[in-house]
Write a protein that holds these residues in place. Sequence first.
Motif, PDB file in Angstrom:
ATOM      1  N   LYS A   1     -17.902 -13.167  39.291  1.00 55.73           N
ATOM      2  CA  LYS A   1     -17.628 -12.177  40.322  1.00 55.73           C
ATOM      3  C   LYS A   1     -18.694 -11.095  40.409  1.00 55.73           C
ATOM      4  CE  LYS A   1     -12.627 -12.872  40.305  1.00 55.73           C
ATOM      5  NZ  LYS A   1     -11.294 -12.234  40.159  1.00 55.73           N
ATOM      6  N   LEU A   2     -19.740 -11.184  39.580  1.00 60.34           N
ATOM      7  CA  LEU A   2     -20.819 -10.210  39.651  1.00 60.34           C
ATOM      8  C   LEU A   2     -21.669 -10.443  40.892  1.00 60.34           C
ATOM      9  CD1 LEU A   2     -22.274 -10.003  36.012  1.00 60.34           C
ATOM     10  CD2 LEU A   2     -21.115  -8.181  37.268  1.00 60.34           C
ATOM     11  N   ALA A   3     -22.064  -9.359  41.541  1.00 60.67           N
ATOM     12  CA  ALA A   3     -23.047  -9.479  42.613  1.00 60.67           C
ATOM     13  C   ALA A   3     -24.413  -9.765  41.991  1.00 60.67           C
ATOM     14  CB  ALA A   3     -23.092  -8.187  43.423  1.00 60.67           C
ATOM     15  N   SER A   4     -25.215 -10.583  42.657  1.00 62.20           N
ATOM     16  CA  SER A   4     -26.505 -10.962  42.089  1.00 62.20           C
ATOM     17  C   SER A   4     -27.466 -11.329  43.208  1.00 62.20           C
ATOM     18  CB  SER A   4     -26.342 -12.148  41.134  1.00 62.20           C
ATOM     19  OG  SER A   4     -25.763 -13.250  41.806  1.00 62.20           O
ATOM     20  N   HIS A   5     -28.750 -11.099  42.948  1.00 65.02           N
ATOM     21  CA  HIS A   5     -29.776 -11.417  43.936  1.00 65.02           C
ATOM     22  C   HIS A   5     -31.069 -11.787  43.220  1.00 65.02           C
ATOM     23  CE1 HIS A   5     -27.370  -9.921  47.298  1.00 65.02           C
ATOM     24  NE2 HIS A   5     -27.085  -8.873  46.550  1.00 65.02           N
ATOM     25  N   GLY A   6     -31.903 -12.582  43.899  1.00 63.02           N
ATOM     26  CA  GLY A   6     -33.282 -12.863  43.550  1.00 63.02           C
ATOM     27  C   GLY A   6     -33.657 -12.884  42.080  1.00 63.02           C
TER      28      GLY A   6
END
Length: 393
Positions: A138-143
Motif C-alpha cells: 500500500k506504499l506509494a512509490s515512483h521511479g
Amino acid sequence: MPYDFLTDLLVIEVSHFGPDALGGRLADMGARVIKVEDPDGGDPVRRAGPWSVGEEHGFSYLHLRWNRGKESVIIDLATDQGRADFLTLTEKADVVIEGMRAGVMARLGLGYEVLKAANPAIVFCSLSGLGETGPYAKLASHGPSFDAYGGLGTPVGESISRYDGPQAPSIGMYAYGLEAAFAVVAAVHRARRTGEGAAIEVAAADCSAHWMPEALDPLLNPDTTFARPGFLDASGKMRFWARMENYRCADGKLIFLMTFTAKSWHALLKLIGRPDLDGIYTRAAQTGTEDAEVNAALIPIFASRPRAEWLADFERDNVAAMPVNSFADVIADPHFRARDNVYQATLSDGRKLTLTSTAIHVAGQHFGMPLAPEAGEDSAAIRAEFGLGGDRE
C-alpha cells in the motif's frame, strides 16, 4: 508502420505513467491498443518531464514513446454506464492492462474474476510499483524508489536523491513493461491453445530486485557459496580490470577497452608494440597490483592519439573496444544512425519529428508509428464500433 506480429491482438489499457510501456511494446509489435482514460484529463504522462514537444505546453516525449500507436477513449469507470462500456470492450479483447496501483480495477468491480466470467480467455496483467501482496503493497512509490528497494542504488549521507557513484537510469521503471510484455504474449499463446486466460502481476520493485541475481543468490546461500581464488586483485577489483577500463584519448574522448579474452588482449599488445605488458601478469611473484601497473602504462598510450584513429585500428585488428558516448554522441554515432534507430512522425501543424524507434529490427520491415493520441481522440469511433452507451467524447 508498427511490426505486423500482433495485428490480431486487441488490448484494453487502463494505465498511467510507466506501466504505459506494456501497451506501448505490444502496439510496437502491431497490437491494437485502446487506452481507456478518465474524463479528468486522462493520462498525466502527456505533460510529464522537462521537455515539451511542439510548444511550451505540448506533449512529453515519454507520452510520444509509451503511448504511440494507441487509440484513446474516454470512459468514466466510476459510473455504472462506464463499467458496462468497459465490460463490452473486454468481451472482445485478448488482454486487459491494469497500470495503476495493484487492485484498482477490482475495487471498481472490474477485476480479473469479473472479466473472466465474461471472457474466460482474457489475459489480465497488473503492473504496479510494489505489487498486490507484502507489507509494502500500500506504499506509494515512483521511479528510482524501485531501484532503491532492489539494492541498485545506495544513498549518500542523508540525501535521498544522490547515490554512491553516478546514479544509473531507473531500471525497475523501464524493466517492468518489458517483463510484462513477454509474460502477456506467452499467456495469450496459451489462451489461444487452451481457452484459458491468466492473471499476471508484475511489480517494478521486483524487477529491480531480480535485475542482478548474481548479487542476491550468493547471499541466499551463505553455506554453499565460496570466494573464487584469484578472481579479485589486492584492491578488491576483478582481476584484469585494466584490460576492461575507460581510457581517455588525445581529443579528450573516452574509449572503453574490453580486451578480456587472451586473443583480443594480445591483438592490442601487438598494435601498440608492448608485448612486455603481458609479462606483468605472468611474473612468478604476483602481488595483486598488476592491473594498476598495466593501467598506468596504458593511460599515456591511449592519450597519444585521437579516438577515431584508435577505433579504426581496433576494427582492423579485432581489438574489443567501444566509444564511450554522451547522449548527444549517441544520436550522432554512425553506428546508431545506420541501424534504423529513428523514424519520422508529423505533428498536427505539419512539422516533422525524429523519434527513437525500437531496439527490435525485423528483416523486410521498417518501423514507424502514429503519434500518441490526445485524451479521447478516438472516443466517437470506438463508441460507434463497439456499441458503447452514452455520447461522451
